[in-house]
Design a protein around this motif. Structure first.
Motif, PDB file in Angstrom:
ATOM      1  N   GLY A 207     -51.422 -64.910 -45.706  1.00  7.32           N
ATOM      2  CA  GLY A 207     -52.356 -66.033 -45.636  1.00  7.32           C
ATOM      3  C   GLY A 207     -51.696 -67.381 -45.463  1.00  7.32           C
ATOM      4  N   SER A 208     -50.414 -67.480 -45.827  1.00  8.38           N
ATOM      5  CA  SER A 208     -49.713 -68.762 -45.720  1.00  8.38           C
ATOM      6  C   SER A 208     -48.999 -68.942 -44.385  1.00  8.38           C
ATOM      7  CB  SER A 208     -48.676 -68.885 -46.852  1.00  8.38           C
ATOM      8  OG  SER A 208     -47.668 -67.893 -46.715  1.00  8.38           O
ATOM      9  N   LEU A 209     -49.031 -67.910 -43.534  1.00 11.84           N
ATOM     10  CA  LEU A 209     -48.288 -67.977 -42.276  1.00 11.84           C
ATOM     11  C   LEU A 209     -49.097 -68.678 -41.188  1.00 11.84           C
ATOM     12  CD1 LEU A 209     -46.880 -64.328 -42.203  1.00 11.84           C
ATOM     13  CD2 LEU A 209     -45.719 -66.407 -42.959  1.00 11.84           C
ATOM     14  N   PRO A 210     -48.420 -69.444 -40.326  1.00 12.45           N
ATOM     15  CA  PRO A 210     -49.110 -70.083 -39.190  1.00 12.45           C
ATOM     16  C   PRO A 210     -49.508 -69.028 -38.162  1.00 12.45           C
ATOM     17  CG  PRO A 210     -46.743 -70.478 -39.079  1.00 12.45           C
ATOM     18  CD  PRO A 210     -46.997 -69.799 -40.384  1.00 12.45           C
ATOM     19  N   LEU A 211     -50.812 -68.805 -38.014  1.00 12.55           N
ATOM     20  CA  LEU A 211     -51.316 -67.715 -37.179  1.00 12.55           C
ATOM     21  C   LEU A 211     -50.897 -67.866 -35.719  1.00 12.55           C
ATOM     22  CD1 LEU A 211     -53.054 -65.161 -37.115  1.00 12.55           C
ATOM     23  CD2 LEU A 211     -55.051 -66.607 -36.684  1.00 12.55           C
ATOM     24  N   LYS A 212     -50.915 -69.075 -35.194  1.00 12.28           N
ATOM     25  CA  LYS A 212     -50.605 -69.295 -33.782  1.00 12.28           C
ATOM     26  C   LYS A 212     -49.170 -68.872 -33.445  1.00 12.28           C
ATOM     27  CE  LYS A 212     -50.652 -72.834 -30.157  1.00 12.28           C
ATOM     28  NZ  LYS A 212     -50.917 -74.263 -29.838  1.00 12.28           N
ATOM     29  N   SER A 213     -48.223 -69.251 -34.308  1.00 13.87           N
ATOM     30  CA  SER A 213     -46.819 -68.923 -34.034  1.00 13.87           C
ATOM     31  C   SER A 213     -46.578 -67.422 -34.110  1.00 13.87           C
ATOM     32  CB  SER A 213     -45.908 -69.655 -35.030  1.00 13.87           C
ATOM     33  OG  SER A 213     -46.162 -69.220 -36.353  1.00 13.87           O
ATOM     34  N   LEU A 215     -48.913 -65.031 -33.339  1.00 14.31           N
ATOM     35  CA  LEU A 215     -49.548 -64.410 -32.178  1.00 14.31           C
ATOM     36  C   LEU A 215     -48.749 -64.617 -30.907  1.00 14.31           C
ATOM     37  CD1 LEU A 215     -53.317 -65.291 -32.845  1.00 14.31           C
ATOM     38  CD2 LEU A 215     -52.162 -63.097 -33.211  1.00 14.31           C
ATOM     39  N   LEU A 216     -47.980 -65.713 -30.837  1.00 13.23           N
ATOM     40  CA  LEU A 216     -47.234 -66.030 -29.628  1.00 13.23           C
ATOM     41  C   LEU A 216     -45.771 -65.570 -29.690  1.00 13.23           C
ATOM     42  CD1 LEU A 216     -48.584 -69.650 -28.919  1.00 13.23           C
ATOM     43  CD2 LEU A 216     -49.338 -67.485 -27.909  1.00 13.23           C
ATOM     44  N   SER A 217     -45.380 -64.915 -30.771  1.00 14.30           N
ATOM     45  CA  SER A 217     -43.984 -64.506 -30.939  1.00 14.30           C
ATOM     46  C   SER A 217     -43.736 -63.117 -30.354  1.00 14.30           C
ATOM     47  CB  SER A 217     -43.592 -64.521 -32.417  1.00 14.30           C
ATOM     48  OG  SER A 217     -42.279 -64.033 -32.585  1.00 14.30           O
ATOM     49  N   VAL A 218     -43.039 -63.086 -29.233  1.00 15.84           N
ATOM     50  CA  VAL A 218     -42.713 -61.807 -28.591  1.00 15.84           C
ATOM     51  C   VAL A 218     -41.759 -61.001 -29.461  1.00 15.84           C
ATOM     52  CG1 VAL A 218     -41.658 -60.737 -26.562  1.00 15.84           C
ATOM     53  CG2 VAL A 218     -43.081 -62.778 -26.301  1.00 15.84           C
ATOM     54  N   ARG A 219     -40.836 -61.657 -30.147  1.00 17.22           N
ATOM     55  CA  ARG A 219     -39.841 -60.964 -30.963  1.00 17.22           C
ATOM     56  C   ARG A 219     -40.492 -60.178 -32.093  1.00 17.22           C
ATOM     57  NH1 ARG A 219     -35.092 -60.228 -28.705  1.00 17.22           N
ATOM     58  NH2 ARG A 219     -34.269 -59.837 -30.790  1.00 17.22           N
ATOM     59  N   ILE A 220     -41.524 -60.757 -32.693  1.00  9.85           N
ATOM     60  CA  ILE A 220     -42.195 -60.064 -33.794  1.00  9.85           C
ATOM     61  C   ILE A 220     -42.851 -58.778 -33.300  1.00  9.85           C
ATOM     62  CG2 ILE A 220     -44.135 -60.199 -35.418  1.00  9.85           C
ATOM     63  CD1 ILE A 220     -43.414 -63.113 -35.859  1.00  9.85           C
ATOM     64  N   TYR A 221     -43.458 -58.841 -32.109  1.00 12.10           N
ATOM     65  CA  TYR A 221     -44.094 -57.645 -31.550  1.00 12.10           C
ATOM     66  C   TYR A 221     -43.055 -56.620 -31.113  1.00 12.10           C
ATOM     67  CZ  TYR A 221     -48.526 -60.087 -31.737  1.00 12.10           C
ATOM     68  OH  TYR A 221     -49.635 -60.740 -32.179  1.00 12.10           O
ATOM     69  N   GLY A 289     -46.117 -59.011 -42.279  1.00 14.20           N
ATOM     70  CA  GLY A 289     -47.567 -59.105 -42.131  1.00 14.20           C
ATOM     71  C   GLY A 289     -48.089 -58.407 -40.893  1.00 14.20           C
ATOM     72  N   VAL A 290     -47.440 -58.633 -39.748  1.00 15.42           N
ATOM     73  CA  VAL A 290     -47.896 -58.028 -38.493  1.00 15.42           C
ATOM     74  C   VAL A 290     -47.775 -56.505 -38.543  1.00 15.42           C
ATOM     75  CG1 VAL A 290     -47.357 -57.784 -36.028  1.00 15.42           C
ATOM     76  CG2 VAL A 290     -47.461 -60.053 -37.070  1.00 15.42           C
ATOM     77  N   THR A 291     -46.644 -55.991 -39.048  1.00 16.99           N
ATOM     78  CA  THR A 291     -46.483 -54.531 -39.109  1.00 16.99           C
ATOM     79  C   THR A 291     -47.455 -53.905 -40.105  1.00 16.99           C
ATOM     80  OG1 THR A 291     -44.653 -54.811 -40.704  1.00 16.99           O
ATOM     81  CG2 THR A 291     -44.072 -54.527 -38.383  1.00 16.99           C
TER      82      THR A 291
END
Length: 310
Positions: A207-213, A215-221, A289-291
């Protein structure tokens, strides 16, 4: 396919709890830092209660054989995961946090409630092999990977509350010492909170993470793809070729439980280590969070494929 369906249903429930935790932070009713007391409760009360209660069962040769199998599988899987992590680092130019996230899964917080829901409380004992090996590696390999230097402390490893609780549970199991019913009942009740509390903590961090950054992070995906799809597919092939899966119910289920532990989201411990050693904790939290959110789709599909192939 029934196991995959039950898995999807339980992960969906846990994901809703994640979203509840995130909502509390987004609505400014709580801050992500308020998850720290919950983490202490989960670490020092809930997780030890789960493991001690899991070993309060009658000894049989089949259970002992299953425990030994779970330990062998844990060692084999972690050796492969560390090798794959080094390979991915070279191929995809992963940094230390990304490499750690591909190697270490959130086996304790997520797998125990999933095993309880899908197979029953009596099967939780077979998660201990994976968790013991992983906890040892958390304070050796993972610590060195994140910190970049320093020596591992055996005192830190051997005094870890989760290791101690497992050793205590194993001792009680080996000597067939039964705790008083009221004590064991208390441990069972406290341990039943592990899923909801772990997911609330995850949600509060997300909940504290910036959602936009995010969603746009290729490395995280990329890391999510490696952790949730590529690694499980490689290990599925290893399981198929290994011959560990036999026709009897115990070995078949123990292998499935051990495999389930390897395909879960990135370990929350990676985020905690990043905080301790001054690494990019926000990035680690984003990967976590994403995983965690994507596993609602990937884990049931991988298990369905597992059951079809195996």
């Amino acid at each position: 396919m029934e196991t995959a369906y039950l898995l999807a249903s339980k992960i969906a429930e846990l994901t809703l709890i994640v979203l509840m935790g995130a909502t509390l932070v987004k609505c400014k009713l709580l801050q992500s830092e308020n998850s720290y007391p919950l983490s202490i409760i989960a670490l020092y009360l809930i997780s030890p209660s789960v493991m001690i209660h899991a070993f309060q069962i009658d000894y049989t040769p089949e259970i002992a054989q299953g425990l030994w199998l779970s330990l062998k599988l844990a060692v084999m899987f972690h050796i492969l995961l560390i090798i794959l992590g080094k390979l991915f680092k070279k191929l995809f130019k992963l940094d230390a946090l990304e490499q750690a996230a591909t190697v270490y899964s959130n086996s304790g917080n997520l797998i125990i409630p999933l095993v309880t829901a899908i197979f029953g409380q009596q099967w939780v004992i077979y998660t201990s092999g994976f968790i013991i090996v992983q906890t040892f590696l958390f304070w050796t390999h993972l610590r060195l990977l994140i910190s970049g230097s320093g020596k591992s402390s055996w005192k830190t490893i051997l005094t870890n509350i989760n290791i101690l609780s497992m050793l205590f549970g194993i001792l009680l199991f080996a000597l067939q010492i039964k705790l008083p019913r009221i004590v064991d009942g208390t441990l069972s009740t406290v341990g039943s909170m592990i899923g909801p509390v772990a997911m609330l903590i995850a949600g509060m961090l997300i909940g504290s993470l910036p959602l936009k950054s995010i969603l746009l992070s290729v490395r995280i995906y990329l890391v999510a793809f490696l952790r949730l799809i590529l690694v499980p597919l490689i290990l599925l092939g290893v399981v198929k070729l290994s011959g560990f899966v036999q026709q009897d119910t115990i070995s078949h289920t123990v292998v499935l439980i051990s495999f389930l532990a390897t395909i879960s989201p990135a370990a929350a411990t990676v985020t905690q280590m990043a905080l301790v050693y001054g690494q990019n904790a926000q990035k680690a939290s984003a990967i976590y969070g994403v995983t965690t959110l994507l596993c609602i789709l990937t884990m049931p599909l991988v298990i369905a494929l597992y059951q079809w192939i195996i």
